[in-house]
Write a protein that holds these residues in place. Structure first.
Motif, PDB file in Angstrom:
ATOM      1  N   ALA A   1      -6.266 -18.869   4.424  1.00 16.10           N
ATOM      2  CA  ALA A   1      -6.933 -18.038   5.405  1.00 16.10           C
ATOM      3  C   ALA A   1      -7.042 -16.661   4.848  1.00 16.10           C
ATOM      4  O   ALA A   1      -8.250 -16.074   4.841  1.00 16.10           O
ATOM      5  CB  ALA A   1      -6.699 -17.926   6.867  1.00 16.10           C
ATOM      6  N   GLU A   2      -6.008 -15.802   4.784  1.00 13.90           N
ATOM      7  CA  GLU A   2      -5.952 -14.685   4.252  1.00 13.90           C
ATOM      8  C   GLU A   2      -6.397 -14.356   2.964  1.00 13.90           C
ATOM      9  O   GLU A   2      -7.259 -13.263   2.884  1.00 13.90           O
ATOM     10  CB  GLU A   2      -4.370 -14.113   4.204  1.00 13.90           C
ATOM     11  CG  GLU A   2      -4.225 -12.824   3.572  1.00 13.90           C
ATOM     12  CD  GLU A   2      -4.588 -11.778   4.447  1.00 13.90           C
ATOM     13  OE1 GLU A   2      -4.882 -10.343   3.863  1.00 13.90           O
ATOM     14  OE2 GLU A   2      -4.573 -12.140   5.839  1.00 13.90           O
ATOM     15  N   LEU A   3      -6.668 -15.248   2.020  1.00 10.26           N
ATOM     16  CA  LEU A   3      -7.280 -15.182   0.870  1.00 10.26           C
ATOM     17  C   LEU A   3      -8.983 -15.616   0.930  1.00 10.26           C
ATOM     18  O   LEU A   3      -9.452 -15.608  -0.013  1.00 10.26           O
ATOM     19  CB  LEU A   3      -6.648 -16.184  -0.214  1.00 10.26           C
ATOM     20  CG  LEU A   3      -5.408 -15.851  -0.735  1.00 10.26           C
ATOM     21  CD1 LEU A   3      -4.442 -16.735  -1.621  1.00 10.26           C
ATOM     22  CD2 LEU A   3      -5.116 -14.526  -1.347  1.00 10.26           C
ATOM     23  N   GLY A   4      -8.986 -16.204   1.973  1.00  9.15           N
ATOM     24  CA  GLY A   4     -10.518 -16.539   2.142  1.00  9.15           C
ATOM     25  C   GLY A   4     -10.918 -18.029   1.588  1.00  9.15           C
ATOM     26  O   GLY A   4     -12.019 -18.281   0.928  1.00  9.15           O
TER      27      GLY A   4
ATOM     28  N   LEU B   1       5.082 -22.385   1.107  1.00 11.01           N
ATOM     29  CA  LEU B   1       4.831 -21.946  -0.001  1.00 11.01           C
ATOM     30  C   LEU B   1       6.252 -20.973  -0.221  1.00 11.01           C
ATOM     31  O   LEU B   1       6.490 -20.105   0.682  1.00 11.01           O
ATOM     32  CB  LEU B   1       3.582 -21.180  -0.326  1.00 11.01           C
ATOM     33  CG  LEU B   1       3.564 -20.295  -1.751  1.00 11.01           C
ATOM     34  CD1 LEU B   1       3.670 -21.606  -3.090  1.00 11.01           C
ATOM     35  CD2 LEU B   1       2.385 -19.654  -1.996  1.00 11.01           C
ATOM     36  N   ASP B   2       6.895 -21.599  -1.130  1.00 14.57           N
ATOM     37  CA  ASP B   2       8.303 -20.546  -1.441  1.00 14.57           C
ATOM     38  C   ASP B   2       7.908 -20.032  -3.019  1.00 14.57           C
ATOM     39  O   ASP B   2       7.766 -20.674  -3.866  1.00 14.57           O
ATOM     40  CB  ASP B   2       9.439 -21.978  -1.749  1.00 14.57           C
ATOM     41  CG  ASP B   2      10.718 -21.060  -1.938  1.00 14.57           C
ATOM     42  OD1 ASP B   2      10.733 -19.826  -2.176  1.00 14.57           O
ATOM     43  OD2 ASP B   2      11.701 -21.768  -2.175  1.00 14.57           O
ATOM     44  N   LEU B   3       7.892 -18.792  -3.015  1.00 17.71           N
ATOM     45  CA  LEU B   3       7.404 -18.158  -4.012  1.00 17.71           C
ATOM     46  C   LEU B   3       8.421 -18.171  -5.212  1.00 17.71           C
ATOM     47  O   LEU B   3       8.140 -17.612  -6.358  1.00 17.71           O
ATOM     48  CB  LEU B   3       7.451 -16.449  -3.704  1.00 17.71           C
ATOM     49  CG  LEU B   3       6.386 -16.162  -2.733  1.00 17.71           C
ATOM     50  CD1 LEU B   3       6.207 -14.770  -2.706  1.00 17.71           C
ATOM     51  CD2 LEU B   3       4.854 -16.603  -3.383  1.00 17.71           C
TER      52      LEU B   3
ATOM     53  N   ARG C   1       3.536 -12.146   1.932  1.00 14.32           N
ATOM     54  CA  ARG C   1       4.049 -11.072   2.306  1.00 14.32           C
ATOM     55  C   ARG C   1       3.497 -10.732   3.831  1.00 14.32           C
ATOM     56  O   ARG C   1       4.220 -10.517   4.761  1.00 14.32           O
ATOM     57  CB  ARG C   1       4.520  -9.927   1.356  1.00 14.32           C
ATOM     58  CG  ARG C   1       5.253 -10.232   0.398  1.00 14.32           C
ATOM     59  CD  ARG C   1       5.482  -8.772  -0.620  1.00 14.32           C
ATOM     60  NE  ARG C   1       6.614  -9.310  -1.408  1.00 14.32           N
ATOM     61  CZ  ARG C   1       6.808  -8.757  -2.861  1.00 14.32           C
ATOM     62  NH1 ARG C   1       5.574  -7.802  -3.223  1.00 14.32           N
ATOM     63  NH2 ARG C   1       7.582  -9.046  -3.488  1.00 14.32           N
ATOM     64  N   LYS C   2       2.289 -10.717   3.780  1.00 14.23           N
ATOM     65  CA  LYS C   2       1.466 -10.472   4.908  1.00 14.23           C
ATOM     66  C   LYS C   2       1.568 -11.241   6.057  1.00 14.23           C
ATOM     67  O   LYS C   2       1.857 -10.983   7.123  1.00 14.23           O
ATOM     68  CB  LYS C   2      -0.114 -10.097   4.445  1.00 14.23           C
ATOM     69  CG  LYS C   2      -0.724  -9.572   5.602  1.00 14.23           C
ATOM     70  CD  LYS C   2      -2.125  -9.054   5.375  1.00 14.23           C
ATOM     71  CE  LYS C   2      -2.933  -8.463   6.510  1.00 14.23           C
ATOM     72  NZ  LYS C   2      -4.394  -8.051   6.012  1.00 14.23           N
TER      73      LYS C   2
END
Length: 60
Positions: free
Chosen positions: A54-57, A16-18, A43-44
């Motif tokens: 995974a970070e966002l669930g 993903l490129d912001l 960023r994390k």
């Protein structure tokens, strides 16, 4: 390059490129999250969509 087709071409499904507005909007809609949530996760954990999901669930 494998990716998700949009009106301009392809969106990379693995990274993903912001700065790619269409890609960010696609993932926002797909995961049901805000731009700020995606940005914070990016960023994390980095730019890999599997890690962001995974970070966002969420499932990628």
């Amino acid at each position: 390059m494998a990716g998700l087709k949009d009106k301009r071409g392809f969106i990379d499904k693995d990274r993903l490129d912001l700065t790619e507005r269409q890609a960010v909007e696609y993932w926002m809609k797909r995961w049901g999250v805000t731009r700020d949530q995606i940005t914070a996760a990016h960023r994390k954990v980095g730019r890999m969509t599997k890690d962001i999901a995974a970070e966002l669930g969420k499932k990628r």
